[in-house]
Design an enzyme around this catalytic site. Structure first.
Site, PDB file in Angstrom:
ATOM      1  N   GLU A   1     -10.585 -11.948  -5.800  1.00 33.77           N
ATOM      2  CA  GLU A   1      -9.159 -11.798  -5.513  1.00 33.77           C
ATOM      3  C   GLU A   1      -8.615 -12.969  -4.691  1.00 33.77           C
ATOM      4  O   GLU A   1      -7.482 -12.953  -4.256  1.00 33.77           O
ATOM      5  CB  GLU A   1      -8.874 -10.464  -4.815  1.00 33.77           C
ATOM      6  CG  GLU A   1      -9.723 -10.169  -3.606  1.00 33.77           C
ATOM      7  CD  GLU A   1      -9.435  -8.787  -3.005  1.00 33.77           C
ATOM      8  OE1 GLU A   1      -8.446  -8.138  -3.381  1.00 33.77           O
ATOM      9  OE2 GLU A   1     -10.225  -8.369  -2.134  1.00 33.77           O
TER      10      GLU A   1
ATOM     11  N   HIS B   1       0.820  -1.214   0.000  1.00 33.44           N
ATOM     12  CA  HIS B   1       0.000   0.000   0.000  1.00 33.44           C
ATOM     13  C   HIS B   1       0.844   1.251   0.000  1.00 33.44           C
ATOM     14  O   HIS B   1       0.403   2.307  -0.438  1.00 33.44           O
ATOM     15  CB  HIS B   1      -1.048  -0.056   1.118  1.00 33.44           C
ATOM     16  CG  HIS B   1      -2.138  -1.016   0.762  1.00 33.44           C
ATOM     17  ND1 HIS B   1      -2.098  -2.325   1.165  1.00 33.44           N
ATOM     18  CD2 HIS B   1      -3.218  -0.888  -0.036  1.00 33.44           C
ATOM     19  CE1 HIS B   1      -3.143  -2.956   0.647  1.00 33.44           C
ATOM     20  NE2 HIS B   1      -3.835  -2.111  -0.082  1.00 33.44           N
TER      21      HIS B   1
ATOM     22  N   CYS C   1      -9.362  -4.055 -11.032  1.00 29.78           N
ATOM     23  CA  CYS C   1      -8.889  -2.859 -10.333  1.00 29.78           C
ATOM     24  C   CYS C   1      -7.547  -3.053  -9.636  1.00 29.78           C
ATOM     25  O   CYS C   1      -7.121  -2.213  -8.864  1.00 29.78           O
ATOM     26  CB  CYS C   1      -9.945  -2.363  -9.342  1.00 29.78           C
ATOM     27  SG  CYS C   1     -10.279  -3.548  -8.035  1.00 29.78           S
TER      28      CYS C   1
ATOM     29  N   ASP D   1      -4.102  -9.091  -4.970  1.00 29.12           N
ATOM     30  CA  ASP D   1      -4.245 -10.212  -4.050  1.00 29.12           C
ATOM     31  C   ASP D   1      -4.360 -11.535  -4.786  1.00 29.12           C
ATOM     32  O   ASP D   1      -3.843 -12.547  -4.328  1.00 29.12           O
ATOM     33  CB  ASP D   1      -5.463 -10.004  -3.141  1.00 29.12           C
ATOM     34  CG  ASP D   1      -5.114  -9.076  -1.996  1.00 29.12           C
ATOM     35  OD1 ASP D   1      -4.052  -9.274  -1.384  1.00 29.12           O
ATOM     36  OD2 ASP D   1      -5.881  -8.129  -1.729  1.00 29.12           O
TER      37      ASP D   1
HETATM   38  C1  PEP Z   1      -6.293  -5.977  -5.270  1.00 27.92           C
HETATM   39  O1  PEP Z   1      -6.061  -6.834  -4.395  1.00 27.92           O
HETATM   40  O2  PEP Z   1      -5.982  -6.122  -6.476  1.00 27.92           O
HETATM   41  C2  PEP Z   1      -6.954  -4.717  -4.902  1.00 27.92           C
HETATM   42  C3  PEP Z   1      -7.338  -3.878  -5.824  1.00 27.92           C
HETATM   43  O3  PEP Z   1      -7.134  -4.426  -3.580  1.00 27.92           O
HETATM   44  P1  PEP Z   1      -5.959  -4.001  -2.559  1.00 27.92           P
HETATM   45  O4  PEP Z   1      -4.737  -3.660  -3.378  1.00 27.92           O
HETATM   46  O5  PEP Z   1      -6.439  -2.813  -1.799  1.00 27.92           O
HETATM   47  O6  PEP Z   1      -5.794  -5.204  -1.725  1.00 27.92           O
HETATM   48 MG    MG Z   2      -7.077  -6.753  -2.531  1.00 22.99          MG
END
Ligand code: PEP
Ligand code: MG
Length: 597
Positions: A433, A190, A504, A457
């Protein structure tokens, strides 16, 4: 002497500037007897005043940038500074022992550090960490020892650190932090996602970059190639200055192209491109013109960097703002994905051996309904604007989806009983995911309005590669045949049930994968706003039928190397000089054809 290190480019762009070493600045604390205790007490009082002014300023800045909820952390720090027990303890020791104040503070810090390591209680640890932070500021004021901190940086520079938490990253001022270089980290951590949101070029996974660098060292970050160059030669510097200028020119050109047409393939298939949003300041009116919606609002960021939970009202206002800003485009609110690498210090979540496999996202929400339901209430209340849809992270099976949907129904009932309006037709989607969810997409697609594939994920779980562990970052492979097959599987199920299937994860923002994702059947792409121009330019060059043929070929391949070689070859051909010129004169068809489902 010039030295080049290869890491992982996690946020595109080139940054050139002097190094700002962050988080590894130690200082010596002297111990001595004071002749005059009254004078030492005055010194302590002056340091308290200075620290108080500093924290007030920090609180104001954080409030301007992130809103009052996130700024509360500094309010709590101000309260610590006025804590009567602490003040009394220090004063008494100065008077009784005639010792210098910084030494007394140091001993107290040591005492609390030992406590911190002995007690396994996250709430207590968070409070103690706050206390230590305040003590550190006090001591630095007494010793005139500056602490490098992202929001303290006066002159623009490149932040070098071993590690940086998502909360520290949020606080970075992008006019001051020109670039970011970290020993740890990976593209889907993140911290990396936030660097992209802030449009700060960043390279991570550099291991021991800063060992012999100082705050004066000139460094270059190449966020595309993942390079970190210290003490560049004059030739290297000149070539990077030129690259930086060219890049800026290309970005400006792409931005204007982007605004001219929508996200439409060469043969007229509309593939909406949307923005992923983490921080409130990203939701500016211009986003409505450059993105065709918000495909992922990571709402957990409303919960980070603060000492209290955001109230339902505060959340409602944030979601309402997002909906109004983006209207008529859709805004996809993801319910909080707390856990994994995102910790909320004031919630009592104890440390876990495997946080990525632990008490995270809907698993947390289904147990902590006292936190989940107010969020759903806030989302439903904001849904009256008409463009909000919600989705759930980390759905691993049908029961889980049914359970969260039941909670939504309960909340709707409560709102109805209270006479509070909401959109009864608000769409509910599931993130895909977790590999088990992929295998169940034929069933899940009948019980949900849309899918959004979270490749960050999905790759981590299907390849068993921790997304935040730099030691195995080279194994984190979006082009792995298993990943492509899982995306295809998910799209097939969505198409069969007639529901859209967006994507996403970070893969959506990498133009290298645009053609294959479209070919596999992904119907929309959501990414950091910084990636929109390049991906849109890519879509404009792609032929939908050709993309489908490519996907069919790739799905038969055995290795990521073969897959990558082919997609790279095609990508580079499109990005050749002639293609770029043709792109500059590209006009989107007037009436794009939406994908038939
Ligand atoms: C993902 O896992 O691709 C996602 C978009 O969510 P995050 O990156 O917040 O886990
Ligand atoms: Mg995710």
């Amino acid at each position: 002497m010039e030295c080049t290190l290869r890491g992982i480019g996690v946020s595109p762009g080139i940054a050139i500037g002097h190094a700002v070493l962050f988080g590894n600045d130690r200082y010596e604390v002297p111990k001595y007897k004071v002749a005059n205790a009254a004078r030492e007490l005055k010194r302590f009082a002056r340091a308290l005043d200075k620290t108080r002014d500093y924290l007030k300023d920090l609180h104001r800045k954080a409030e301007e940038k992130l809103g009052s909820g996130h700024a509360d952390i500094f309010k709590a720090h101000l309260l610590i500074l006025d804590d009567a027990t602490l003040l009394e303890q220090v004063q008494q020791r100065i008077e009784n022992e005639q010792l210098n104040v910084e030494h007394i503070l140091d001993e107290l810090s040591q005492y609390y550090t030992n406590l911190l390591s002995a007690i396994d209680d996250t709430l207590f640890q968070a409070r103690t960490a706050d206390l230590l932070d305040v003590m550190d500021r006090l001591q630095r004021n007494l010793l005139d020892a500056e602490r490098a901190h992202p929001h303290d940086i006066q002159d623009p520079g490149i932040v070098l650190a071993h590690d940086l938490s998502p909360s520290d990253t949020v606080m970075m001022d992008r006019t001051k932090v020109l670039g970011l270089a970290l020993d740890s980290g990976s593209p889907t951590s993140h911290t990396a996602i936030l660097a992209r949101a802030l449009e700060i070029p960043a390279v991570m996974g550099l291991r021991h970059m800063a060992s012999n660098l100082t705050n004066e060292t000139l460094v270059i970050i190449d966020g595309h190639e993942g390079l970190f160059i210290s003490n560049p030669s004059s030739e290297t510097l000149a070539s990077y200055v030129e690259k930086q200028t060219k890049l800026e020119e290309t970005r400006t050109a792409l931005r204007s192209i982007m605004l001219r047409g929508g996200s439409v393939t060469r043969d007229g298939v509309a593939i909406p491109t949307m923005a992923n949003v983490e921080l409130p300041f990203e939701l500016v009116p211009e986003l409505r013109d450059s993105a065709e919606g918000v495909g992922l609002f990571r709402t957990e960021y409303l919960f980070l960097n603060r000492n209290t939970l955001p109230s339902e009202e505060e959340q409602y206002l944030a979601y309402l703002h997002a909906a109004e800003t983006m209207h008529p485009h859709p805004v996809t609110l993801r319910t909080m994905d707390i856990g994994g690498d995102k910790f909320v210090s004031h919630l009592q979540i104890s440390k876990e051996e495997n946080p990525q496999l632990g008490w995270r996202a809907v698993r947390f929400c289904l147990e902590r309904r006292d936190i989940f339901k107010p969020q759903l209430r806030a989302m439903l209340r904001a849904s009256t604007v008409g463009n909000i849809q919600i989705m759930f992270p980390m759905i691993s099976g049908v029961e889980e989806l049914r359970q969260v949907k039941e909670v939504v129904e309960e909340v709707k009932e409560e709102l109805r009983a209270e006479g509070i309006a909401f959109n009864p037709d608000m769409k509910i989607g599931s993130m895909i995911e977790v590999p088990s969810a992929v295998t169940l997409t034929d069933i899940l697609s009948r019980e949900t309005d849309f899918f959004s594939i979270g490749t960050n994920d999905l790759i981590q779980y299907s390849l068993a590669v921790d997304r935040v562990n730099e030691k195995i970052a080279h194994l984190y492979e979006p082009a792995h045949p298993a990943v492509l097959r899982m995306i295809k599987w998910t799209c097939n199920a969505a198409w069969a049930s007639g529901i859209p299937c967006g994507l996403c994860g970070e893969m959506a923002g990498d133009p290298l994968y645009t053609e294959v994702l479209i070919g596999l059947g992904v119907t929309s792409l959501s990414m950091s706003a910084v990636s929109l121009p390049l991906v849109r330019a890519e879509i404009a060059e792609i032929d939908f039928a050709e993309a489908q043929e490519l996907a069919a070929r790739l799905l038969k391949m055995a290795t990521a190397a073969e897959i990558k070689a082919l997609i790279r070859e095609r990508y580079e051909k499109r990005r050749s000089a002639e293609a770029f010129i043709s792109l500059a004169s590209h006009r989107a068809p007037d009436a794009p054809t939406p994908l038939e489902l």
